[in-house]
Enzyme design. Structure first.
Site, PDB file in Angstrom:
ATOM      1  N   ARG A 121      44.599-103.394  -8.325  1.00 24.81           N
ATOM      2  CA  ARG A 121      43.672-103.977  -7.352  1.00 24.81           C
ATOM      3  C   ARG A 121      42.227-103.600  -7.627  1.00 24.81           C
ATOM      4  O   ARG A 121      41.338-104.020  -6.889  1.00 24.81           O
ATOM      5  CB  ARG A 121      44.033-103.486  -5.950  1.00 24.81           C
ATOM      6  CG  ARG A 121      44.954-104.437  -5.149  1.00 24.81           C
ATOM      7  CD  ARG A 121      45.295-103.725  -3.856  1.00 24.81           C
ATOM      8  NE  ARG A 121      45.630-104.559  -2.750  1.00 24.81           N
ATOM      9  CZ  ARG A 121      46.875-104.819  -2.347  1.00 24.81           C
ATOM     10  NH1 ARG A 121      47.906-104.376  -3.022  1.00 24.81           N
ATOM     11  NH2 ARG A 121      47.090-105.541  -1.264  1.00 24.81           N
ATOM     12  N   ARG A 138      54.511-105.119  10.421  1.00 23.24           N
ATOM     13  CA  ARG A 138      53.372-104.474   9.743  1.00 23.24           C
ATOM     14  C   ARG A 138      52.141-104.569  10.614  1.00 23.24           C
ATOM     15  O   ARG A 138      51.664-105.659  10.904  1.00 23.24           O
ATOM     16  CB  ARG A 138      53.105-105.164   8.395  1.00 23.24           C
ATOM     17  CG  ARG A 138      54.022-104.709   7.304  1.00 23.24           C
ATOM     18  CD  ARG A 138      53.728-105.417   6.008  1.00 23.24           C
ATOM     19  NE  ARG A 138      52.357-105.255   5.535  1.00 23.24           N
ATOM     20  CZ  ARG A 138      51.937-105.667   4.355  1.00 23.24           C
ATOM     21  NH1 ARG A 138      52.766-106.271   3.527  1.00 23.24           N
ATOM     22  NH2 ARG A 138      50.684-105.480   3.982  1.00 23.24           N
ATOM     23  N   ARG A 156      40.919-106.851   4.785  1.00 20.86           N
ATOM     24  CA  ARG A 156      41.723-106.893   3.550  1.00 20.86           C
ATOM     25  C   ARG A 156      41.239-108.025   2.641  1.00 20.86           C
ATOM     26  O   ARG A 156      41.183-107.857   1.420  1.00 20.86           O
ATOM     27  CB  ARG A 156      43.209-107.071   3.891  1.00 20.86           C
ATOM     28  CG  ARG A 156      43.814-105.789   4.475  1.00 20.86           C
ATOM     29  CD  ARG A 156      45.087-106.056   5.244  1.00 20.86           C
ATOM     30  NE  ARG A 156      46.179-106.508   4.405  1.00 20.86           N
ATOM     31  CZ  ARG A 156      47.255-107.152   4.877  1.00 20.86           C
ATOM     32  NH1 ARG A 156      47.367-107.411   6.175  1.00 20.86           N
ATOM     33  NH2 ARG A 156      48.206-107.509   4.073  1.00 20.86           N
ATOM     34  N   ARG A 172      53.456-113.706   9.602  1.00 20.69           N
ATOM     35  CA  ARG A 172      54.306-112.654   9.041  1.00 20.69           C
ATOM     36  C   ARG A 172      54.302-111.431   9.961  1.00 20.69           C
ATOM     37  O   ARG A 172      55.331-110.782  10.129  1.00 20.69           O
ATOM     38  CB  ARG A 172      53.797-112.275   7.642  1.00 20.69           C
ATOM     39  CG  ARG A 172      54.692-111.263   6.942  1.00 20.69           C
ATOM     40  CD  ARG A 172      54.307-111.072   5.488  1.00 20.69           C
ATOM     41  NE  ARG A 172      53.127-110.234   5.323  1.00 20.69           N
ATOM     42  CZ  ARG A 172      52.538-109.993   4.152  1.00 20.69           C
ATOM     43  NH1 ARG A 172      52.989-110.552   3.042  1.00 20.69           N
ATOM     44  NH2 ARG A 172      51.484-109.208   4.073  1.00 20.69           N
ATOM     45  N   LYS A 227      52.805-113.348  -2.962  1.00 22.11           N
ATOM     46  CA  LYS A 227      53.197-112.547  -4.120  1.00 22.11           C
ATOM     47  C   LYS A 227      54.612-111.978  -3.963  1.00 22.11           C
ATOM     48  O   LYS A 227      55.424-112.057  -4.870  1.00 22.11           O
ATOM     49  CB  LYS A 227      52.217-111.382  -4.337  1.00 22.11           C
ATOM     50  CG  LYS A 227      50.792-111.815  -4.634  1.00 22.11           C
ATOM     51  CD  LYS A 227      49.912-110.633  -5.021  1.00 22.11           C
ATOM     52  CE  LYS A 227      49.688-109.620  -3.918  1.00 22.11           C
ATOM     53  NZ  LYS A 227      48.853-110.093  -2.794  1.00 22.11           N
TER      54      LYS A 227
HETATM   55  P1  AMP Z   1      50.303-104.999   0.225  1.00 20.69           P
HETATM   56  O1  AMP Z   1      51.698-104.748   0.697  1.00 20.69           O
HETATM   57  O2  AMP Z   1      50.239-105.269  -1.254  1.00 20.69           O
HETATM   58  O3  AMP Z   1      49.608-106.061   1.024  1.00 20.69           O
HETATM   59  O4  AMP Z   1      49.479-103.642   0.458  1.00 20.69           O
HETATM   60  C1  AMP Z   1      49.297-103.124   1.745  1.00 20.69           C
HETATM   61  C2  AMP Z   1      48.219-102.054   1.723  1.00 20.69           C
HETATM   62  O5  AMP Z   1      48.617-100.986   0.859  1.00 20.69           O
HETATM   63  C3  AMP Z   1      46.863-102.505   1.184  1.00 20.69           C
HETATM   64  O6  AMP Z   1      46.064-103.123   2.183  1.00 20.69           O
HETATM   65  C4  AMP Z   1      46.282-101.169   0.717  1.00 20.69           C
HETATM   66  O7  AMP Z   1      45.835-100.402   1.819  1.00 20.69           O
HETATM   67  C5  AMP Z   1      47.506-100.468   0.141  1.00 20.69           C
HETATM   68  N1  AMP Z   1      47.689-100.772  -1.302  1.00 20.69           N
HETATM   69  C6  AMP Z   1      48.705-101.454  -1.863  1.00 20.69           C
HETATM   70  N2  AMP Z   1      48.553-101.549  -3.191  1.00 20.69           N
HETATM   71  C7  AMP Z   1      47.384-100.912  -3.483  1.00 20.69           C
HETATM   72  C8  AMP Z   1      46.650-100.692  -4.670  1.00 20.69           C
HETATM   73  N3  AMP Z   1      47.077-101.158  -5.864  1.00 20.69           N
HETATM   74  N4  AMP Z   1      45.497 -99.980  -4.584  1.00 20.69           N
HETATM   75  C9  AMP Z   1      45.057 -99.500  -3.414  1.00 20.69           C
HETATM   76  N5  AMP Z   1      45.674 -99.690  -2.240  1.00 20.69           N
HETATM   77  C10 AMP Z   1      46.836-100.401  -2.266  1.00 20.69           C
END
Ligand code: AMP
Length: 190
Positions: free
Chosen positions: A89, A134, A146, A128, A14
């Site tokens: 989400r 991360r 996740r 990654r 994404k």
């Molecule tokens: P990402 O960078 O999109 O993979 O997000 C990393 C982490 O941030 C996720 O595993 C969640 O813990 C949190 N997170 C990101 N976006 C959301 C969302 N829309 N709702 C809830 N938690 C989120």
């Protein structure tokens, strides 16, 4: 104005594709994951709250996430549209997004769902993690959690927008350029 949700499981590409779409279509990229990480880096109260969930691969509660997203949209009213990456989400997040856009006379135009097989996701995320720093990309149990959260809470969001005729499923396997071309074909088709 065109508003796009770039959708898919963690590691589906994404962020990579959002960066390319932003350049081509001149949109504002809003990644809730990036916003949370910026808050963690800035040691804000929101960042500290979010970190506890992110470290375990759990979702940050809807109320905190929606409030942060709304603030970001409100700070940037004069744009050609938004690319939402990693948001919504959950169904309540989708409903909140629709209500917020509708208040502004706008809507979600497309949900573009990247389809990637699970084995490939784990491989991509671990790779990654070697460079991103991360911690949630470095631990296989957190990665699996996740993916489980995606299946349990998030996948339904694609179905929600499918009912509204907005979801397009895109093959997320292949080179970055091949996947980008598939996304552009959908966006250029009208
Ligand atoms: P990402 O960078 O999109 O993979 O997000 C990393 C982490 O941030 C996720 O595993 C969640 O813990 C949190 N997170 C990101 N976006 C959301 C969302 N829309 N709702 C809830 N938690 C989120």
């Amino acid at each position: 104005m065109v508003n796009i949700i770039l959708f898919g499981p963690p590691g589906s590409g994404k962020g990579t594709q959002a960066a390319k779409l932003v350049e081509k279509y001149d949109l504002l990229h809003i990644s809730t994951g990036d916003l949370f990480r910026a808050n963690i880096g800035g040691e804000t109260e929101l960042g500290m709250k979010a970190k506890a969930f992110m470290d375990k691969g759990e979702l940050v509660p809807d109320s905190l996430t929606i409030e942060m997203l709304k603030a970001k949209v409100d700070e940037n009213p004069n744009v050609k549209g938004y690319i939402f990456d990693g948001f919504p989400r959950t169904i309540p997040q989708a409903e909140a997004l629709d209500a917020m856009l509708s208040d502004k006379g706008q809507e979600v135009n497309y949900l573009l769902a990247l389809d990637v097989v699970e084995g490939e996701i784990i491989k991509r995320l671990l790779k990654r993690g070697e460079v991103s720093g991360r911690s949630d990309d470095q631990n296989e149990d957190v990665i699996k959690n996740r993916i489980g959260v995606y299946i349990k809470n998030t996948r339904a969001v694609a179905e929600y927008y499918n009912q509204l005729d907005k979801t397009n499923f895109i093959d997320g396997m292949g080179t970055i350029e091949e996947i980008f071309d598939r996304l552009c074909k959908v966006l250029d088709s009208e």
